[in-house]
Design an enzyme around this catalytic site. Sequence first.
Site, short mmCIF file in Angstrom:
data_model
loop_
_atom_site.label_atom_id
_atom_site.label_comp_id
_atom_site.label_asym_id
_atom_site.label_seq_id
_atom_site.Cartn_x
_atom_site.Cartn_y
_atom_site.Cartn_z
N ASN A 116 0.86 -1.18 0.00
CA ASN A 116 0.00 0.00 0.00
C ASN A 116 0.90 1.25 0.00
O ASN A 116 1.70 1.44 0.93
CB ASN A 116 -0.89 -0.06 1.25
CG ASN A 116 -1.83 1.14 1.34
OD1 ASN A 116 -1.43 2.27 1.08
ND2 ASN A 116 -3.06 0.89 1.73
N ARG A 155 4.89 18.59 0.74
CA ARG A 155 5.65 19.69 0.16
C ARG A 155 5.03 20.22 -1.15
O ARG A 155 5.53 21.18 -1.73
CB ARG A 155 7.09 19.25 -0.13
CG ARG A 155 7.99 19.38 1.07
CD ARG A 155 8.18 20.84 1.43
NE ARG A 155 8.84 21.01 2.70
CZ ARG A 155 10.15 21.17 2.83
NH1 ARG A 155 10.94 21.17 1.80
NH2 ARG A 155 10.66 21.34 4.03
N HIS A 167 -5.54 3.76 -1.93
CA HIS A 167 -6.86 4.11 -1.40
C HIS A 167 -7.12 5.57 -1.77
O HIS A 167 -6.77 6.47 -1.00
CB HIS A 167 -6.87 3.91 0.12
CG HIS A 167 -8.22 3.99 0.74
ND1 HIS A 167 -8.58 3.24 1.83
CD2 HIS A 167 -9.32 4.71 0.41
CE1 HIS A 167 -9.84 3.50 2.16
NE2 HIS A 167 -10.30 4.40 1.32
N ARG A 205 -8.82 8.43 -1.57
CA ARG A 205 -9.92 9.03 -0.82
C ARG A 205 -10.42 10.31 -1.50
O ARG A 205 -9.63 11.02 -2.12
CB ARG A 205 -9.46 9.36 0.61
CG ARG A 205 -9.21 8.12 1.45
CD ARG A 205 -8.87 8.48 2.89
NE ARG A 205 -8.57 7.29 3.66
CZ ARG A 205 -9.49 6.53 4.27
NH1 ARG A 205 -10.76 6.86 4.21
NH2 ARG A 205 -9.12 5.46 4.94
N HIS A 250 -3.89 11.76 0.35
CA HIS A 250 -2.65 11.09 -0.12
C HIS A 250 -2.74 10.80 -1.61
O HIS A 250 -2.24 11.57 -2.42
CB HIS A 250 -2.25 9.90 0.76
CG HIS A 250 -3.37 9.02 1.26
ND1 HIS A 250 -4.16 8.29 0.41
CD2 HIS A 250 -3.80 8.77 2.52
CE1 HIS A 250 -5.03 7.61 1.14
NE2 HIS A 250 -4.86 7.88 2.42
N GLU A 306 -8.65 0.38 -3.16
CA GLU A 306 -9.56 0.30 -2.02
C GLU A 306 -10.43 1.55 -1.96
O GLU A 306 -9.98 2.64 -2.34
CB GLU A 306 -8.79 0.34 -0.70
CG GLU A 306 -7.82 -0.74 -0.44
CD GLU A 306 -6.99 -0.41 0.81
OE1 GLU A 306 -6.24 -1.29 1.21
OE2 GLU A 306 -7.09 0.71 1.36
N THR A 350 -8.24 6.17 9.10
CA THR A 350 -7.87 4.96 8.35
C THR A 350 -9.02 3.98 8.50
O THR A 350 -9.84 4.12 9.40
CB THR A 350 -6.55 4.36 8.87
OG1 THR A 350 -6.23 3.21 8.09
CG2 THR A 350 -6.62 3.97 10.33
N HIS A 404 -4.08 -4.52 7.60
CA HIS A 404 -4.14 -3.50 8.66
C HIS A 404 -3.23 -3.84 9.80
O HIS A 404 -3.40 -4.86 10.46
CB HIS A 404 -5.56 -3.26 9.19
CG HIS A 404 -5.80 -1.79 9.37
ND1 HIS A 404 -5.35 -1.10 10.46
CD2 HIS A 404 -6.35 -0.89 8.55
CE1 HIS A 404 -5.66 0.17 10.31
NE2 HIS A 404 -6.25 0.33 9.16
N ASP A 405 -2.23 -3.00 9.98
CA ASP A 405 -1.28 -3.15 11.09
C ASP A 405 -0.48 -4.45 11.03
O ASP A 405 0.05 -4.89 12.06
CB ASP A 405 -1.99 -3.03 12.45
CG ASP A 405 -2.49 -1.62 12.70
OD1 ASP A 405 -1.86 -0.67 12.18
OD2 ASP A 405 -3.50 -1.46 13.40
N GLY A 447 0.88 -1.30 4.38
CA GLY A 447 1.35 0.05 4.08
C GLY A 447 2.15 0.66 5.20
O GLY A 447 3.37 0.79 5.13
N HIS A 448 1.48 1.00 6.28
CA HIS A 448 2.08 1.85 7.32
C HIS A 448 3.39 1.28 7.87
O HIS A 448 4.42 1.97 7.88
CB HIS A 448 1.06 2.05 8.45
CG HIS A 448 1.52 3.01 9.49
ND1 HIS A 448 1.47 4.37 9.31
CD2 HIS A 448 2.08 2.80 10.70
CE1 HIS A 448 1.97 4.97 10.38
NE2 HIS A 448 2.34 4.04 11.23
N1 PXP Z 1 -6.47 -2.76 4.05
C1 PXP Z 1 -7.28 -1.69 4.08
C2 PXP Z 1 -8.70 -1.87 3.67
C3 PXP Z 1 -6.80 -0.42 4.47
O1 PXP Z 1 -7.63 0.64 4.47
C4 PXP Z 1 -5.45 -0.29 4.83
C5 PXP Z 1 -4.91 1.05 5.21
O2 PXP Z 1 -5.02 1.92 4.13
C6 PXP Z 1 -4.64 -1.44 4.78
C7 PXP Z 1 -5.17 -2.65 4.40
C8 PXP Z 1 -3.18 -1.38 5.14
O3 PXP Z 1 -3.05 -1.11 6.50
P1 PXP Z 1 -1.64 -0.66 7.08
O4 PXP Z 1 -1.34 0.67 6.46
O5 PXP Z 1 -1.86 -0.60 8.56
O6 PXP Z 1 -0.64 -1.70 6.66
#
Ligand code: PXP
Length: 240
Positions: free
Chosen positions: A8, A19, A44, A46, A51, A71, A101, A191-192, A214-215
């Site tokens: 991601n 910037r 994603h 939005r 972003h 997404e 998020t 996620h996480d 991603g994060h």
């Molecule tokens: N899946 C979905 C649906 C998300 O919205 C996100 C965050 O944008 C992720 C996965 C990835 O999560 P993370 O950034 O915590 O790895």
Amino acid sequence: MKTKLSVNINKIATIRNARGGNTPNLIEAAENIEIFGADGITIHPRPDERHITLQDTYDLSKVVTTEFNIEGYPNERFIKIIKDLNPTQATLVPDPPNVLTSNAGWDTIKHFDFLTEVIKELKTSGTRISLFIETDAKFIENAKKVGADRIEFYTGPYAETYAKNKQKAIQPYVKMAEVAIKNELGINAGHDLSLDNLKYFKQNIPQLAEVSIGHALISDALYLGLENTVAMYKDLLNDD
Ligand code: PXP
């Protein structure tokens, strides 16, 4: 089963937007992440474009050669993107517009008619449809009924509990993976997920088709470099 790593890249766009110029270059980053071995790119876009912008979305679709996963909440703007670009996968999330998020899965019973309708419309583009879902059997069973091909487990609760008790953390996902398989749904997760908790998740959910990360991955890349980091995440997804 081989589990695909979709990176991601929202956070790369966040840094660029801070910037207002074009550093870091999002398109180059996506191309390099693919060269470094990722199996897919996730974005994603939005509506507030904080972003990934609409322009990024269309530009990326021209260069991504691996799996392109978009997404979003399926509003008119999102549906147009999917129909225009026909990405490999659309992951539908139930986010209200200004949420920080995605932090909850679909209630596929409450939104049964809405999801049935949008999935029917999106499927005309040939895109695979995945629904962001929590570990609840009835929501998974109804994900199948509304026409989804896959579910993406919301792994925020897994990551949170993992540090204290990893057996307890994984338990609901193991059970619900069985429900998904029984309903002929493919299994994604996101996620996480991180260098700490990814391997254990994969080991316990061998049917895992894809993770989107991603994060943690982009944060790790600050210390380890993007190339090393992608390789390290890929390594954790190896079956051996
Ligand atoms: N899946 C979905 C649906 C998300 O919205 C996100 C965050 O944008 C992720 C996965 C990835 O999560 P993370 O950034 O915590 O790895």
